[in-house]
Structure formats: C-alpha cells, structure tokens
Scaffold this active site. Structure first.
Site, mmCIF file in Angstrom:
data_model
loop_
_atom_site.group_PDB
_atom_site.id
_atom_site.type_symbol
_atom_site.label_atom_id
_atom_site.label_comp_id
_atom_site.label_asym_id
_atom_site.label_seq_id
_atom_site.Cartn_x
_atom_site.Cartn_y
_atom_site.Cartn_z
ATOM 1 C CG PHE A 142 -0.245 0.152 2.542
ATOM 2 C CD1 PHE A 142 0.185 1.385 3.021
ATOM 3 C CD2 PHE A 142 -0.019 -0.964 3.345
ATOM 4 C CE1 PHE A 142 0.830 1.509 4.235
ATOM 5 C CE2 PHE A 142 0.629 -0.851 4.563
ATOM 6 C CZ PHE A 142 1.056 0.396 5.005
ATOM 7 C CE LYS A 160 -3.237 -8.575 -3.994
ATOM 8 N NZ LYS A 160 -3.821 -7.708 -2.903
ATOM 9 C CD GLU A 172 -5.833 -6.012 0.381
ATOM 10 O OE1 GLU A 172 -5.733 -6.659 1.443
ATOM 11 O OE2 GLU A 172 -5.023 -6.114 -0.564
ATOM 12 C CB SER A 207 5.399 -7.664 6.466
ATOM 13 O OG SER A 207 4.596 -8.802 6.183
ATOM 14 C CB CYS A 247 10.639 -0.820 2.715
ATOM 15 S SG CYS A 247 11.209 -0.344 1.079
ATOM 16 C CD GLU A 299 9.083 -2.909 8.218
ATOM 17 O OE1 GLU A 299 9.573 -2.173 7.341
ATOM 18 O OE2 GLU A 299 8.561 -4.013 7.968
#
Length: 495
Positions: free
Chosen positions: A148, A172, A175, A225, A280, A381
């Site tokens: 995201f 993909k 969402e 992740s 990240c 994280e």
C-alpha cells in the site's frame, strides 16, 4: 459508491460482485469499494495474458522501447492526477506522492533502453570453427504483488522491465489503495501497449494464493512485510516459479561524533517521519556514537515540534495519516510497549487530533531515547512515525549493532572521516548503504534490494538485476562445416 474493478485485456471489468471498502485515511471515511476477484476473474486474467504473450515476445525490442517511450510521456502529462489519487487513498502529502511517481517513472526511462540491455555476449572460435553466443529470452507470464505504501513506484519497479523484456505481466495491487494501478494500466494502453500484456487483478490473500499456485505464471515479484515475503518465496518456489520477495526493514542511521550535526538531524527527521514512516527505507533507528548523543536527541526533539501533521490537501503538510485505523492502533501499541520496556519517551504521537479530521488515522511524530537492542520496538518493524535513539560508545559498537540485526535493507552513516566511511561501506552487512545520505534508494539503473531477512530470492529489483530476473539465459554453440568426415566423437571436446 465508486467500484474499482479489474483491468483485463484493455478493459475495466470484473465478474465477482464481492467487494472491500477503500478509505480516505485523512477522514476515516469510505470513498470507494474494490472488487474481491473470484477464480473466474483470475481465469480471465490468465487467458488474456497467455493470448497476448507470444505475439508480444516476438515484437522487436526497439518497438517495445518506443511504446515505453510513449508511456513515459503520458505519465509525465498525468503526474498530477496520479499523485492526487495516491494521496487520497494513501494519505501521504501531494509532493511526496509526486516524488514517488517520478521515482517509478525513472524505471520506465531505464526500460526504454531495452534494445541495449538485452544484448548478449558473443565469442568467436571457442573451438575450431565453432562460435558461441548468449540470448536473453522472456519468461512468459510474470506477476507482481505490491504494498500500500507506494501504489505507483513499487509496481513500476516491476512491470516496465518485465514487459520490456517481452513478458506479459499481472499486477495484484494493495486492496487499500488500488485506483492508481488502474490509471497506470489505462495510460499504458493509450501508449500503444497491446491488450492483455498488462493486466490488473484486485483482491486479497485468495488472489495471492491463486497467483502462487498457478502453473501458467513463471515468476512472482513481491514487496511487503518479512513474514509474508517468506511465505511468498517458499510457496512460489515450491510451485516452480522464479521469486524476488522483498521484506521488512529496521534501517539504522549512524551518527559519528565528527558528523555535521545539523545535516544529520535534518536527514533523520525527513527519513523517519516522511510519509508517516510508512517506507521500507525509512530510518527507524538513530545510532548516536559517543558524546554526540545528548545534542542529537535535543535537536531532533526541538525540530520535530515544527513538523506539520495534516491532510494531503494542506500544501504545508509535512506528513499525513497512516493507512488505516488498524495500523494506527498497531503503532500505538508499539509505543505503549516501548514505555513498558523502559525506553524514554521523549515525544508521544498518540491521540493526535486535527480539527475537522477527528476520525482520521493520524499518529504524530514519536521519539524514544535510551532504546536497547533487547526491546521489541528495536527488534521489530513498526512502519510508522516512531524513531528510536540507541546510544553506543564507539564506531565498533555501532557497526556491530547494525550487522547483528535480523533485517538488512538499508543503512547510512553520517561522518566527516573518509576512513570511517570506507570501513562502513565495505564491512556493513546491508544491501543499500548511504554516506551522509539518509535514504540510500538506488536510481533505476542500479538495483534495489536488501540482505538477510529483507530479501528472499537471488535477484534485487530494477536495474540490470531486473532484466536478469525477467529473462532466461540461453547459450548457443554453432558450427557450419562443409561436410563431416571424421565420424562420431566419444570424448569431451576441448578445442
């Protein structure tokens, strides 16, 4: 209510009627719904990709390059709309969103050089009257599963190079902010890309599992992740796919006593709190070496008082909300855990409210001091605007701290000492390293990737590593004798 569908064979469509809500994080309000694709939707995507891939692979690299060049122009013309869409669904500031599109655009620019990048090697007379050369050919159908936090940039690390190499590509997207992907696909079609070469399928983990299990998909690229990256790597590889799966990070910025303290503070603040820490490559640990610690902590604390936390519609905003209510609650639990473990909370970003946006998912800049490596807030994280200061006595302790962490994505050192810089860049066990640079994200013509639990697979993303990932190497050995008179040979040829 707007329904965000799939992009299949050059059209916005879907079969499934199941949906998930898409929110504006600044307001905490539902602004759209995104389709949860079914197995029938997935079959339509596969059929479209298979139908288009062979003909696209036979298109010359030069023709592919010209379509990519058209695409680059269209993205530049539409960067404002793309950025606004990202900001509304993600929450990041408009300037940050524009910057992320530009960094993705650089990969499109790099991919325009595909005729040169696909050149193989040639050796004349590897044996008597025998020549040998290499060819890089496309894998077939490739897929990307993206996070995201960068709905334009991270997908553009993947599909432009894959498509330039002659593959068809299935994306993909997350969402949580799926609209940008549809816009990017529509612009690619407008640029002249044949239908079916680039398809978008929306959904959740069910679609991810379909991708991992499909016999028709030859590679999977992922950013997210570490637990999910490891799952993607294991299951995609088990099903015979080539995999690059980028995981989590805990990026350390080491500040030496001889560093330019003001530059270091500016670098830390921008890298820790930009995009609400949802990067990240965000700096989440400042390593204060020796007697610089007190000054570093004081200056960071003083300067973050001036940060403006506001919706993306405020052009003075330095950082916006985090992506969701659930993620906000998760970050706040980490802050509470840090207090429980004994870290010194210098600035608390919990319960951050903005007039008119009381339901938004805002977390203010948070600062911990006296963090130790045994603490959960150091080990894991957080992916939010939470910065930990760890105090160490000397350089050796600092580099050992960085090297002993399970993540190995990015790191930086601020120093005026060339010997320290050279030692750090040579000996630190991290994939991307900066010297007096807070966020060492490589340009498109280099490659992006971490070490240790930050990357699963053999290839980093974009650059020449990306070209190698999305192609198979074929080596040809050839002889053209007028006639064969010597009969069969039963020993390994050596000349």
């Amino acid at each position: 209510m707007k329904i965000i569908k799939n992009y299949i064979n050059g059209k916005v469509e879907c079969i499934s009627s199941n949906t998930l809500p898409v929110h504006d994080p600044s307001k905490g309000e539902e602004i759209a719904k995104v389709v949860l694709s079914s197995s029938e939707d997935f079959k339509a995507v596969i059929d479209s990709s298979k139908k288009s891939q062979y003909e696209w692979s036979q298109t010359t690299p030069l023709k592919r390059s010209r379509i990519l060049s058209n695409y680059k122009t269209l993205i530049e013309k539409n960067i404002e709309n793309l950025a606004k869409t990202i900001s509304q669904e993600h929450g990041k500031t408009l300037d940050d969103a524009k910057g992320s599109v530009t960094r993705g655009l650089e990969v499109v620019e790099f991919s325009c050089g595909i005729p040169h990048l696909l050149k193989g090697e040639f050796s004349h007379n590897v044996g008597t009257n025998i020549d040998s050369w290499s060819i890089r050919q496309p894998l077939g159908i490739c897929a990307g599963i993206t996070p995201f936090n960068f709905p334009a940039m991270v997908p553009m690390w993947m599909y432009p190079i894959s498509i330039a190499c002659g593959n068809s590509f299935i994306l993909k997207p997350s969402e949580k902010d799926p609209s940008c992907a549809i816009m990017l696909a529509e612009l690619f079609s407008e640029a002249g890309l044949p239908d079916g070469v680039f398809n978008i399928i929306n959904g959740d983990k069910d679609v991810v599992n379909m991708i991992l299990e499909s016999n028709d998909i030859n590679s999977v690229s992922f950013v997210g992740s570490t637990p999910v990256a490891k799952f993607i790597y294991e299951n995609a590889a088990k099903n015979g796919k080539r995999v690059q799966a980028l995981g989590g990070a805990k990026n350390h910025l080491v500040v030496m006593p001889d560093a330019n303290i003001d530059q270091a503070v500016d670098g830390i603040i921008g890298a820790a709190y930009g995009s609400a820490g949802e990067r990240c490559m965000a700096v989440s640990v400042a390593v204060a070496v020796g007697n610089i610690a007190d000054e570093l902590q004081n200056k960071i604390h003083n300067n973050i008082q001036n940060l403006k936390v506001a919706p993306w519609t405020d052009n003075q905003s330095d950082m916006g909300p985090v992506i969701s209510k659930e993620h906000k609650e998760k970050i706040e639990k980490y802050i509470a855990e840090g207090i429980r473990e004994g870290a010194t909370l210098i600035e608390d970003g919990r319960n951050y409210k903005i007039q008119g946006y009381e339901n938004g998912y805002f977390v203010g800049p948070t600062l911990f001091d006296n963090v130790t490596k045994e603490m959960k807030i150091y080990q894991e994280e957080i992916f939010g605007p939470v910065l930990c200061i760890v105090r160490v006595k000397n350089y050796e302790e600092a580099i050992n701290l960085v090297n002993s962490h399970k993540f190995g994505n990015g790191t930086s050192v601020y120093t005026s000492d060339g010997e320290v810089s050279r030692n750090f860049t040579s000996n630190v066990k991290i994939g991307m390293v900066g010297v007096n640079v807070p966020i060492p994200v490589p340009m498109a013509f280099h490659s992006f990737g971490g070490w240790k639990s930050s990357l699963f697979g053999d290839y980093a993303m974009h650059g020449e590593e990306g070209v190698k990932f999305y192609t198979k190497l074929k080596t040809v050995t050839s002889r053209w004798p007028k006639s064969i008179k010597d009969g069969p040979e039963f020993v390994m040829p050596t000349n």
